[in-house]
Scaffold this active site. Structure first.
Site: not given
Length: 321
Positions: A154, A201, A62, A115, A197-199, A157
């Site tokens: 995806s 996040s 929420e 994740k 990997n997303v910096l 990993k």
């Protein structure tokens, strides 16, 4: 000054081809599952700028739904675009089917997943159930209600997985490809995008490093030789949208993400960009120490994207399949 993501990427930012996306989004009804997450919320923001007919936000949390809904409404310029915020579980077949039936969805982006590798490693059944069942339920709804495209988010990993989270995402990739293969109605294109990997996040090392620096250190790194591929949140969302244009069914899209980054070097860079110095045996009076804590269960030294001799080029120079 505030650390910019571009300071930390080991390459130039991926160029953004807006013309590709202009063919995909305008006047469509778009559904983003997991709309409150780092990728989901950025995806919603970028989709909004292309004037869809409607954006349906599906989110289990929420507070996350409240935040992304408010952010989008503050950016809404085209009054003809409707924003529908739905609180619900993507594993619920009745909820998903009811949503798809009511809204005549054109394109689905499935971003919802557990994740965090250590959390899923400790809670394997919940991780497997959430990631796998939600994917089967959403693919089934996309097929039943004749959506044009489903794009599954995806991760690197999923390649030769060594942890439960990666294994669950690999199963999800197989589910998406299986739906594309049988594709009863021949109307729905099922594809997926796999990135590293997303910096910045919610699950990346950058927010953790920043917090550890604020607390005076130490910064924790699991191993001296851990390497990761990195991209920015806007790049990730742009890749997903551009891959949507390229998708014809069954592909795994990959981004050319440059060279993998040593996490220790990243930690040192964050310390220096914060205006501080690294504390070590050569500089005992430094500000922030880097502490090696040991690899966590299921963690690899190096991740793989599988851009190899098998990967084919697309018309986008940085996207392979």
């Amino acid at each position: 000054r505030r650390i910019s993501i571009n300071d930390l990427l080991p390459r130039d930012t991926i160029p953004y081809k807006k013309n590709q996306i202009k063919k995909v989004i305008p006047s469509k009804t778009i559904c983003v599952v997991g709309a409150g997450g780092s990728i989901g919320s950025e995806l919603c923001s970028q989709i909004l700028s292309f004037n869809p007919n409607k954006i349906i936000l599906i989110e289990f949390s929420e507070p996350s739904l409240y935040k992304v809904n408010n952010d989008l409404k503050s950016k809404l310029e085209n009054k003809n675009t409707k924003i529908v915020s739905l609180l619900g579980n993507a594993c619920s077949k009745s909820f998903i089917n009811k949503t798809f039936k009511k809204n005549k969805i054109d394109i689905v982006f499935h971003c919802a997943a557990y994740k965090h590798v250590p959390i899923v490693e400790t809670n394997p059944l919940e991780g497997l159930f959430n990631n796998i069942v939600s994917t089967e339920v959403i693919c089934s709804a996309a097929e039943t209600f004749s959506c044009e495209k489903l794009i599954y988010i995806s991760t690197d990993k999923a390649v030769r997985p060594t942890n439960v989270m990666g294994a669950s995402k690999r199963v999800c990739e197989l589910i998406v490809q299986a739906f594309n293969q049988k594709n009863i109605n021949k109307k729905t294109c099922f594809s997926m995008v796999r990135f590293g990997n997303v910096l910045d996040s919610s699950g990346s090392v950058l927010p953790l490093f920043k917090k550890q620096i604020e607390n005076g250190g130490p910064i924790t790194v699991t191993h001296e030789n851990v390497y990761r591929y990195f991209m920015s949140i806007p790049e990730a969302a742009q890749l997903v949208l551009q891959a949507t244009d390229l998708a014809i069914g069954g592909e795994v899209f990959l981004l050319e993400m440059g060279n993998p980054v040593p996490i220790r070097k990243l930690a040192e860079k964050v310390i220096l960009l914060s205006g501080l110095t690294v504390k070590n045996k050569d500089n005992p009076n430094g500000d922030i120490e880097i502490k090696i804590t040991g690899l966590r269960p299921g963690e690899k030294l190096k991740e793989e994207l599988l851009i190899d001799s098998q990967a084919q080029k697309t018309k986008h120079p940085y996207i392979f399949k």
